[in-house]
Design a protein around this motif. Structure first.
Motif, PDB file in Angstrom:
ATOM      1  N   LYS A 249      33.839  48.601  45.696  1.00  0.00           N
ATOM      2  CA  LYS A 249      32.672  47.994  45.038  1.00  0.00           C
ATOM      3  C   LYS A 249      32.381  46.606  45.599  1.00  0.00           C
ATOM      4  CE  LYS A 249      32.610  49.903  40.410  1.00  0.00           C
ATOM      5  NZ  LYS A 249      33.218  49.623  39.115  1.00  0.00           N
ATOM      6  N   ALA A 250      33.421  45.867  45.984  1.00  0.00           N
ATOM      7  CA  ALA A 250      33.246  44.507  46.504  1.00  0.00           C
ATOM      8  C   ALA A 250      33.180  44.503  48.040  1.00  0.00           C
ATOM      9  CB  ALA A 250      34.397  43.621  46.018  1.00  0.00           C
TER      10      ALA A 250
ATOM     11  N   ASP B  34      42.285  38.443  43.153  1.00  0.00           N
ATOM     12  CA  ASP B  34      41.023  39.196  43.194  1.00  0.00           C
ATOM     13  C   ASP B  34      40.610  39.636  41.786  1.00  0.00           C
ATOM     14  OD1 ASP B  34      40.630  39.030  45.996  1.00  0.00           O
ATOM     15  OD2 ASP B  34      42.094  40.618  46.295  1.00  0.00           O
ATOM     16  N   ASN B  35      41.589  40.041  40.948  1.00  0.00           N
ATOM     17  CA  ASN B  35      41.259  40.430  39.566  1.00  0.00           C
ATOM     18  C   ASN B  35      40.741  39.220  38.791  1.00  0.00           C
ATOM     19  OD1 ASN B  35      42.214  42.954  40.193  1.00  0.00           O
ATOM     20  ND2 ASN B  35      44.195  42.689  39.178  1.00  0.00           N
TER      21      ASN B  35
ATOM     22  N   SER C 113      41.566  29.058  42.295  1.00  0.00           N
ATOM     23  CA  SER C 113      41.000  30.280  41.698  1.00  0.00           C
ATOM     24  C   SER C 113      41.262  30.294  40.184  1.00  0.00           C
ATOM     25  CB  SER C 113      41.659  31.509  42.332  1.00  0.00           C
ATOM     26  OG  SER C 113      42.992  31.618  41.874  1.00  0.00           O
TER      27      SER C 113
ATOM     28  N   GLN D 249      35.412  45.353  49.979  1.00  0.00           N
ATOM     29  CA  GLN D 249      36.683  44.838  50.499  1.00  0.00           C
ATOM     30  C   GLN D 249      37.612  46.008  50.805  1.00  0.00           C
ATOM     31  OE1 GLN D 249      37.698  41.965  47.402  1.00  0.00           O
ATOM     32  NE2 GLN D 249      37.263  40.292  48.821  1.00  0.00           N
TER      33      GLN D 249
ATOM     34  N   ARG E 137      37.490  36.942  50.583  1.00  0.00           N
ATOM     35  CA  ARG E 137      37.673  36.571  49.173  1.00  0.00           C
ATOM     36  C   ARG E 137      36.927  35.257  48.923  1.00  0.00           C
ATOM     37  NH1 ARG E 137      43.849  35.898  47.571  1.00  0.00           N
ATOM     38  NH2 ARG E 137      43.692  38.123  47.167  1.00  0.00           N
TER      39      ARG E 137
ATOM     40  N   LEU F 212      38.985  36.896  39.897  1.00  0.00           N
ATOM     41  CA  LEU F 212      37.614  36.589  40.310  1.00  0.00           C
ATOM     42  C   LEU F 212      36.622  37.550  39.664  1.00  0.00           C
ATOM     43  CD1 LEU F 212      38.539  35.862  44.020  1.00  0.00           C
ATOM     44  CD2 LEU F 212      37.607  34.191  42.403  1.00  0.00           C
ATOM     45  N   SER F 213      37.077  38.792  39.407  1.00  0.00           N
ATOM     46  CA  SER F 213      36.140  39.738  38.780  1.00  0.00           C
ATOM     47  C   SER F 213      36.190  39.661  37.254  1.00  0.00           C
ATOM     48  CB  SER F 213      36.396  41.164  39.265  1.00  0.00           C
ATOM     49  OG  SER F 213      37.735  41.509  39.030  1.00  0.00           O
ATOM     50  N   ASN F 214      37.329  39.272  36.669  1.00  0.00           N
ATOM     51  CA  ASN F 214      37.437  39.186  35.204  1.00  0.00           C
ATOM     52  C   ASN F 214      38.498  38.152  34.810  1.00  0.00           C
ATOM     53  OD1 ASN F 214      37.349  39.650  32.476  1.00  0.00           O
ATOM     54  ND2 ASN F 214      38.549  41.551  32.562  1.00  0.00           N
TER      55      ASN F 214
ATOM     56  N   LYS G  68      38.000  49.979  43.186  1.00  0.00           N
ATOM     57  CA  LYS G  68      37.628  48.604  42.808  1.00  0.00           C
ATOM     58  C   LYS G  68      37.281  47.784  44.047  1.00  0.00           C
ATOM     59  CE  LYS G  68      41.004  47.430  39.744  1.00  0.00           C
ATOM     60  NZ  LYS G  68      41.921  46.495  39.125  1.00  0.00           N
ATOM     61  N   TYR G  69      38.131  47.908  45.074  1.00  0.00           N
ATOM     62  CA  TYR G  69      37.886  47.146  46.310  1.00  0.00           C
ATOM     63  C   TYR G  69      36.587  47.586  46.982  1.00  0.00           C
ATOM     64  CZ  TYR G  69      42.339  44.657  46.411  1.00  0.00           C
ATOM     65  OH  TYR G  69      43.369  43.802  46.135  1.00  0.00           O
TER      66      TYR G  69
END
Ligand code: NAD
Ligand code: DAU
Length: 330
Positions: free
Chosen positions: A327-328, A83-84, A144, A330, A269, A86-88, A324-325
């Motif tokens: 915001k998405a 997941d990290n 990914s 999730q 995801r 995918l965001s950065n 963080k989750y």
């Protein structure tokens, strides 16, 4: 034996350091870790004889000094969460690719033995009804930013073995569980959500399958490869632990005394891999390795107990992770 463990303060790296500390008391262990997660240093508490160096594996000078002093490098250090990535994605390229390159150039220069820790995700995913599992011959097909940088790091290791004669082995392991895993990962997240009075969060349908192995079995597999593996070979580590995510959430709820349907579905995801499954017969047949934790529910119960009793370890990471989750969605 002098052994340098990169990422030795992380979830699996610290499990390996504890395991080797107990199994090979005459080995000298040095850890290099950048402490990308603040409280990971605590993971090595009580191991008085372990030398801990806070540092980055991309730091050539530091890595050179440490590799020179050791006989073996076991390379766990990585950015490890899909997941990290995918965001950065950028830190994944730096650590997983450039970091592994730095380690490879240094072991080449000093002619040291390397074991590179990798993941089953480099092989992509399987259909739910595919009778095949991953083997060392399965073609690479990562999905990914995380798994593609791990695949890239494996290919660098293979190239350095072939082109420069570097004495390296690789292992690709399936999903680990157990104590000291960061609360951003699936199992600790669900246990700590329940402990904080909220519902577990299932991505999408929850039909995705992961092949669970206890971190201590990963550690014993790596030690077997270090001691008896053949240079240039790849070994897959897995314990026949396939379960879909919905089943795992239901088992966690059941073992925490909750209604098994008391979870919520959240956003899936992007690019979510459907299924991973490992055929570990090469490691078992050629090196005689066997997993100890063959009953997943038992291992899960112990893990639930650990998180219940070690709130001071996970609590400081929890609020930031959930923000963080959120915001998405999730
Ligand atoms: P983790 O994130 O808990 O640990 C990684 C450690 O590496 C952390 O302590 C971090 O501080 C350190 N690190 C990160 N970047 C660094 C850098 N540039 N320099 C020095 N140290 C750095 O992850 P984990 O789950 O313990 O994974 C460890 C290894 O095992 C990774 O290579 C991962 O790809 C692999 N792996 C993990 C699993 C799993 O289920 N967690 C399964 C198979 C393979
Ligand atoms: O297969 C080995 C890999 O396993 C390792 O290489 C990675 O380092 C490790 O993080 C792990 O990757 P996954 O992406 O499989 O693990 P994660 O714990 O993130 O998620 C496991 C499954 O659970 C996955 O299908 C996504 C799902 N999930 C995850 C979270 C965090 C949920 O349903 N809900 C969640 O809240």
């Amino acid at each position: 034996m002098n052994i340098l463990v990169t990422g030795g303060a992380g979830f699996i790296g610290s499990n390996f350091v504890h395991y080797v500390y107990g199994q090979r008391p005459d080995w000298n262990i040095t850890v290099i870790d950048a402490l990308t997660y603040d409280n990971n240093k605590k993971n090595l508490d009580g191991l008085d004889k372990v030398e801990f160096i806070e540092g980055n594996i991309c730091d050539e000078k530091l890595v050179d000094k440490l590799v020179q002093k050791n006989d073996i490098v076991v390379h766990f250090a990585a950015e490890s969460h899909n997941d990290n990535s995918l965001s950065n994605p950028r830190p994944f390229l730096d650590t997983n690719i450039v970091g592994t390159y730095t380690i490879l150039e240094t072991v080449r220069k000093h002619n040291k033995r390397l074991h590179h820790i990798s993941t089953d995700e480099v092989y992509g995913d399987l259909d739910l009804d595919d009778p095949k599992k991953f083997t060392p011959e399965t073609p690479y097909n990562p999905s990914s930013p995380y798994s593609s940088t791990k695949a890239g790091s494996d290919l660098l290791v293979r190239a350095w073995v072939r082109s420069f004669g570097v004495k390296a082995t690789i292992s690709n392991c399936s999903n680990n569980y157990g104590p000291y895993q960061h609360v951003e990962k699936f199992i600790p997240r669900q246990i700590t959500e329940i402990l904080e009075g909220r519902k577990p969060k299932l991505y999408g349908t929850g039909e995705q399958v992961r092949d669970w192995i206890h971190a201590e079995d990963h550690s014993s597999g790596v030690l077997a490869i270090l001691e008896n593996g053949l240079v240039g070979e790849t070994y897959l580590i897995g314990a026949d632990g396939e379960k879909n995510n919905k089943e795992v959430v239901e088992l966690i709820l059941k073992n925490m005394g909750k209604d098994q349907n008391d979870y919520e579905h959240v956003n899936d995801r992007p690019g979510h891999d459907m299924r991973y499954a490992i055929d570990a017969s090469k490691l078992m047949n050629e090196l005689g390795w066997k997993p100890k934790y063959t009953n997943f529910e038992e291992g899960l119960k112990q893990t639930i107990e650990w998180y219940t009793n070690n709130e001071t370890w996970w609590k400081p990471q929890k609020a930031e992770t959930e923000a963080k989750y959120k915001k998405a969605n999730q």
